[in-house]
Write an enzyme that holds these catalytic residues in place. Sequence first.
Site: not given
Ligand code: DX5
Ligand code: ZN
Length: 222
Positions: A9, A34, A36, A38, A67, A69, A138, A144, A174, A197
């Site tokens: 991600s 990936h 994200d 938001m 993805h 959100m 999820m 986050f 995820d 991470s």
């Molecule tokens: C959360 C995201 C994830 C997230 C994963 O809303 O969709 O993709 O960044 O990060 P880690 O692996 O650090 O949980």
């Molecule tokens: Zn994601």
Amino acid sequence: MRPLLIAPSILSADFGDLRADVSAMMEAGADWVHIDVMDGHFVPNISFGAPIIKAIRSATPKLFDTHLMIAPADPYLKDFADAGSDLISVHLEAGPHIHRSLQAIRALGKKSGVVICPGTPASAVAPVIDMVDLVLCMSVNPGFGGQSFIPSVLDTIAGVRAIIGDRPIDLEIDGGVTPENAASIVKAGANVLVAGSAAFKGGRSQYAANVAAIRKTALSAR
Ligand code: DX5
Ligand code: ZN
């Protein structure tokens, strides 16, 4: 059996040098990017939008797994398709018309995915299962990076796996994925592991080792 794939991600990447960082991660052996997105409305955080995806599209030929959100999602699907997404996933919880959103993604010529939050049951994806190329479960509350994996989602994964049956559909997980929990996730039935991470920690010199560590324990469960 679907191939086992690692999808870092880019929420955890270096935003100041994003294109090069994505390129480094993919050269380190990751399979999908990936992405994200938001909106500060569907989830309590804002990340980035379609212009950023367009700017990094040339970093790698590998699959761009977007993805969303965001709510609403439908007015922006074309923007995310045009920016270079190969697969676009929308949350079942983000609006009243998931069927329409999935139809729209496929009409744009892209692979479609449906996403469920940790509080949504596996059975919720059954009515749209033949409209998707991927189901994303999820394993944290979206918004986050760096949160802890919610163990009850293992049952959700198993439930979704049973609904998928032998259809050619990927099952992605995820949130909070680490080398330590990857085996149980794969054992429950997931074949695409998102990692933020755990994939980006330690900087570029560690990316190959980070991806390999997740892949190794994940594959041990197959
Ligand atoms: C959360 C995201 C994830 C997230 C994963 O809303 O969709 O993709 O960044 O990060 P880690 O692996 O650090 O949980
Ligand atoms: Zn994601």
